[in-house]
Scaffold this motif. Sequence first.
Motif, PDB file in Angstrom:
ATOM      1  N   VAL A  35     -16.297 100.884 -66.973  1.00  0.00           N
ATOM      2  CA  VAL A  35     -15.769 102.028 -66.358  1.00  0.00           C
ATOM      3  C   VAL A  35     -14.696 101.746 -65.048  1.00  0.00           C
ATOM      4  O   VAL A  35     -15.088 100.950 -64.145  1.00  0.00           O
ATOM      5  N   GLY A  36     -13.451 101.864 -65.435  1.00  0.00           N
ATOM      6  CA  GLY A  36     -12.480 101.304 -64.496  1.00  0.00           C
ATOM      7  C   GLY A  36     -12.431  99.911 -64.370  1.00  0.00           C
ATOM      8  O   GLY A  36     -12.469  99.203 -65.606  1.00  0.00           O
ATOM      9  N   ASP A  37     -12.374  99.439 -63.386  1.00  0.00           N
ATOM     10  CA  ASP A  37     -12.425  97.928 -63.231  1.00  0.00           C
ATOM     11  C   ASP A  37     -14.030  97.231 -63.187  1.00  0.00           C
ATOM     12  O   ASP A  37     -14.101  96.061 -62.890  1.00  0.00           O
ATOM     13  N   LYS A  38     -14.878  98.194 -63.379  1.00  0.00           N
ATOM     14  CA  LYS A  38     -16.262  97.552 -63.104  1.00  0.00           C
ATOM     15  C   LYS A  38     -16.972  97.336 -64.571  1.00  0.00           C
ATOM     16  O   LYS A  38     -16.759  98.108 -65.545  1.00  0.00           O
ATOM     17  N   VAL A  39     -17.337  96.096 -64.827  1.00  0.00           N
ATOM     18  CA  VAL A  39     -17.932  95.813 -66.180  1.00  0.00           C
ATOM     19  C   VAL A  39     -19.373  95.376 -66.166  1.00  0.00           C
ATOM     20  O   VAL A  39     -19.763  94.794 -65.285  1.00  0.00           O
ATOM     21  N   ILE A  61     -35.003 100.329 -75.877  1.00  0.00           N
ATOM     22  CA  ILE A  61     -35.228 101.667 -74.935  1.00  0.00           C
ATOM     23  C   ILE A  61     -34.802 101.430 -73.543  1.00  0.00           C
ATOM     24  O   ILE A  61     -33.949 102.103 -73.114  1.00  0.00           O
ATOM     25  N   ILE A  62     -35.372 100.418 -73.117  1.00  0.00           N
ATOM     26  CA  ILE A  62     -35.237 100.130 -71.719  1.00  0.00           C
ATOM     27  C   ILE A  62     -33.754  99.528 -71.503  1.00  0.00           C
ATOM     28  O   ILE A  62     -33.089 100.369 -70.481  1.00  0.00           O
ATOM     29  N   ALA A  63     -33.023  99.019 -72.330  1.00  0.00           N
ATOM     30  CA  ALA A  63     -31.780  98.413 -72.042  1.00  0.00           C
ATOM     31  C   ALA A  63     -30.734  99.674 -72.147  1.00  0.00           C
ATOM     32  O   ALA A  63     -29.911  99.829 -71.393  1.00  0.00           O
ATOM     33  N   ASP A  64     -30.879 100.404 -73.286  1.00  0.00           N
ATOM     34  CA  ASP A  64     -30.302 101.514 -73.500  1.00  0.00           C
ATOM     35  C   ASP A  64     -30.228 102.651 -72.341  1.00  0.00           C
ATOM     36  O   ASP A  64     -29.068 103.169 -71.944  1.00  0.00           O
ATOM     37  N   ASP A  65     -31.473 102.710 -71.621  1.00  0.00           N
ATOM     38  CA  ASP A  65     -31.639 103.806 -70.636  1.00  0.00           C
ATOM     39  C   ASP A  65     -30.703 103.354 -69.428  1.00  0.00           C
ATOM     40  O   ASP A  65     -30.031 103.933 -68.761  1.00  0.00           O
ATOM     41  N   TYR A  66     -31.069 101.832 -69.163  1.00  0.00           N
ATOM     42  CA  TYR A  66     -30.138 101.321 -68.039  1.00  0.00           C
ATOM     43  C   TYR A  66     -28.798 101.251 -68.138  1.00  0.00           C
ATOM     44  O   TYR A  66     -28.130 101.853 -67.214  1.00  0.00           O
ATOM     45  N   VAL A  67     -28.276 101.078 -69.495  1.00  0.00           N
ATOM     46  CA  VAL A  67     -26.561 101.165 -69.709  1.00  0.00           C
ATOM     47  C   VAL A  67     -26.243 102.615 -69.334  1.00  0.00           C
ATOM     48  O   VAL A  67     -25.085 102.779 -68.758  1.00  0.00           O
ATOM     49  N   ARG A  68     -27.178 103.601 -69.900  1.00  0.00           N
ATOM     50  CA  ARG A  68     -26.320 105.003 -69.688  1.00  0.00           C
ATOM     51  C   ARG A  68     -26.521 105.433 -68.162  1.00  0.00           C
ATOM     52  O   ARG A  68     -25.622 105.926 -67.842  1.00  0.00           O
ATOM     53  N   ARG A  69     -27.672 104.861 -67.454  1.00  0.00           N
ATOM     54  CA  ARG A  69     -27.723 105.179 -65.939  1.00  0.00           C
ATOM     55  C   ARG A  69     -26.393 104.475 -65.232  1.00  0.00           C
ATOM     56  O   ARG A  69     -25.905 104.957 -64.159  1.00  0.00           O
ATOM     57  N   TRP A  70     -26.228 103.017 -65.619  1.00  0.00           N
ATOM     58  CA  TRP A  70     -25.185 102.296 -64.992  1.00  0.00           C
ATOM     59  C   TRP A  70     -23.690 103.151 -65.123  1.00  0.00           C
ATOM     60  O   TRP A  70     -23.018 103.386 -64.206  1.00  0.00           O
ATOM     61  N   VAL A  71     -23.497 103.548 -66.515  1.00  0.00           N
ATOM     62  CA  VAL A  71     -22.278 104.320 -66.581  1.00  0.00           C
ATOM     63  C   VAL A  71     -22.107 105.553 -65.926  1.00  0.00           C
ATOM     64  O   VAL A  71     -21.082 105.937 -65.240  1.00  0.00           O
ATOM     65  N   HIS A  72     -23.263 106.330 -65.741  1.00  0.00           N
ATOM     66  CA  HIS A  72     -23.208 107.658 -65.029  1.00  0.00           C
ATOM     67  C   HIS A  72     -22.931 107.527 -63.722  1.00  0.00           C
ATOM     68  O   HIS A  72     -22.003 108.018 -62.918  1.00  0.00           O
ATOM     69  N   ARG A  73     -23.621 106.311 -63.153  1.00  0.00           N
ATOM     70  CA  ARG A  73     -23.558 105.964 -61.758  1.00  0.00           C
ATOM     71  C   ARG A  73     -21.986 105.464 -61.201  1.00  0.00           C
ATOM     72  O   ARG A  73     -21.320 105.833 -60.281  1.00  0.00           O
ATOM     73  N   GLN A  74     -21.513 104.814 -62.274  1.00  0.00           N
ATOM     74  CA  GLN A  74     -20.048 104.280 -61.866  1.00  0.00           C
ATOM     75  C   GLN A  74     -19.224 105.322 -62.102  1.00  0.00           C
ATOM     76  O   GLN A  74     -17.969 105.190 -61.199  1.00  0.00           O
ATOM     77  N   MET A  76     -19.510 108.684 -61.210  1.00  0.00           N
ATOM     78  CA  MET A  76     -19.743 109.446 -60.117  1.00  0.00           C
ATOM     79  C   MET A  76     -19.165 108.701 -58.886  1.00  0.00           C
ATOM     80  O   MET A  76     -18.479 108.983 -58.057  1.00  0.00           O
ATOM     81  N   LEU A  77     -19.387 107.239 -58.696  1.00  0.00           N
ATOM     82  CA  LEU A  77     -18.805 106.547 -57.655  1.00  0.00           C
ATOM     83  C   LEU A  77     -17.607 106.459 -57.732  1.00  0.00           C
ATOM     84  O   LEU A  77     -16.871 106.689 -56.778  1.00  0.00           O
ATOM     85  N   GLN A  78     -16.725 106.231 -58.983  1.00  0.00           N
ATOM     86  CA  GLN A  78     -15.186 106.236 -58.645  1.00  0.00           C
ATOM     87  C   GLN A  78     -14.621 107.232 -58.596  1.00  0.00           C
ATOM     88  O   GLN A  78     -13.666 107.621 -57.929  1.00  0.00           O
ATOM     89  N   LYS A  79     -15.356 108.547 -59.111  1.00  0.00           N
ATOM     90  CA  LYS A  79     -14.760 109.806 -58.867  1.00  0.00           C
ATOM     91  C   LYS A  79     -14.843 110.046 -57.173  1.00  0.00           C
ATOM     92  O   LYS A  79     -13.885 110.578 -56.736  1.00  0.00           O
ATOM     93  N   ALA A  80     -15.907 109.772 -56.471  1.00  0.00           N
ATOM     94  CA  ALA A  80     -16.211 109.849 -55.261  1.00  0.00           C
ATOM     95  C   ALA A  80     -15.088 108.995 -54.488  1.00  0.00           C
ATOM     96  O   ALA A  80     -14.386 109.398 -53.512  1.00  0.00           O
ATOM     97  N   GLN A  81     -14.837 107.925 -54.907  1.00  0.00           N
ATOM     98  CA  GLN A  81     -13.820 106.836 -54.216  1.00  0.00           C
ATOM     99  C   GLN A  81     -12.437 107.590 -54.412  1.00  0.00           C
ATOM    100  O   GLN A  81     -11.765 107.242 -53.273  1.00  0.00           O
ATOM    101  N   MET A  82     -12.167 108.042 -55.569  1.00  0.00           N
ATOM    102  CA  MET A  82     -11.001 108.702 -55.726  1.00  0.00           C
ATOM    103  C   MET A  82     -10.489 110.068 -54.813  1.00  0.00           C
ATOM    104  O   MET A  82      -9.315 110.210 -54.331  1.00  0.00           O
TER     105      MET A  82
END
Length: 288
Positions: A35-39, A61-74, A76-82
């Motif tokens: 997401v942006g420059d975050k990998v 299941i655990i990994a898939d859930d973590y990936v989705r939450r990480w994407v969502h958080r990033q 939102m975070l990048q939107k906030a920073q912008m």
Amino acid sequence: MKKVRLQTYIAVIVLCTLTFVSCETKKYEHPIVSVGDKVLTTEEVALIIPPGVNTKEDSIIIADDYVRRWVHRQVMLQKAQMNLTEEEIDINNAIEEYRASLLVERYQRKVIEQKFKPNITQEDIETYYNETQEKFPLNENIMKGMFAIIPKSIKDIKVFRSLIQKDIENNYSEIEQYLFKKSPKSILSFDKWITVSSVNQYIPSNIPFNELQALRQHKIVEMQDDKNYYFFLAVDHRLTDDKAPIEFVNDKIYSILLNKKKIEFIKKLDTDIFKEASENNQIKYYNK
């Protein structure tokens, strides 16, 4: 990101965790998503899978859930920073303030655990109650008494009727034993206030039951349906908006007094610490 690609990388993660192969050793630095420059890499996700997980399906299941939450958080975070100013983004002061508050709170809690010895007597509770009765109106009807369900399959129901028609106080132990053996649900509360709702919830809605009348007459009310007999007796009662009896709010008043003493203890602790710091010349004021 394609679903197939995500599942492929997650499969690599699962392989690492299930075979106990070190992802770091094998250099599995494949990116899963950015997401942006975050990998986010396979190695990072592998670290969050608990050691006890030993099936491919659970790990995915655990990994898939973590990936989705990480994407969502990033996102939102990048939107906030912008959309925030540099001043709004600079949260160092807020973090330091939160850290200071957290440390002080932990210290206060530790001292409370070690030194706070409240002495709240029944006399204290009664004094508070007498001074603030108007603060304790009832928000529902309460009673002292009895409720029992007796299945119609019980053949000696006349024995129970006889016991409760006589002096209940003298027959209390026999009534208790009878209900213990033969009643699927009974409440004996002649010394303690209980809410009427905690009793009539067991009376089927298709049985006519006049709650106010049953409370006021102080007599055995016997009801029945196809399966059971229902016995209700209120020996004392208070109605909604009456002042609550002290016994009913005793624990609540104790909590109020305990909280008051805790606040006083913390205030005195703060005062004593400030006084000690002043006496030890820890505090220095500088004039311009």
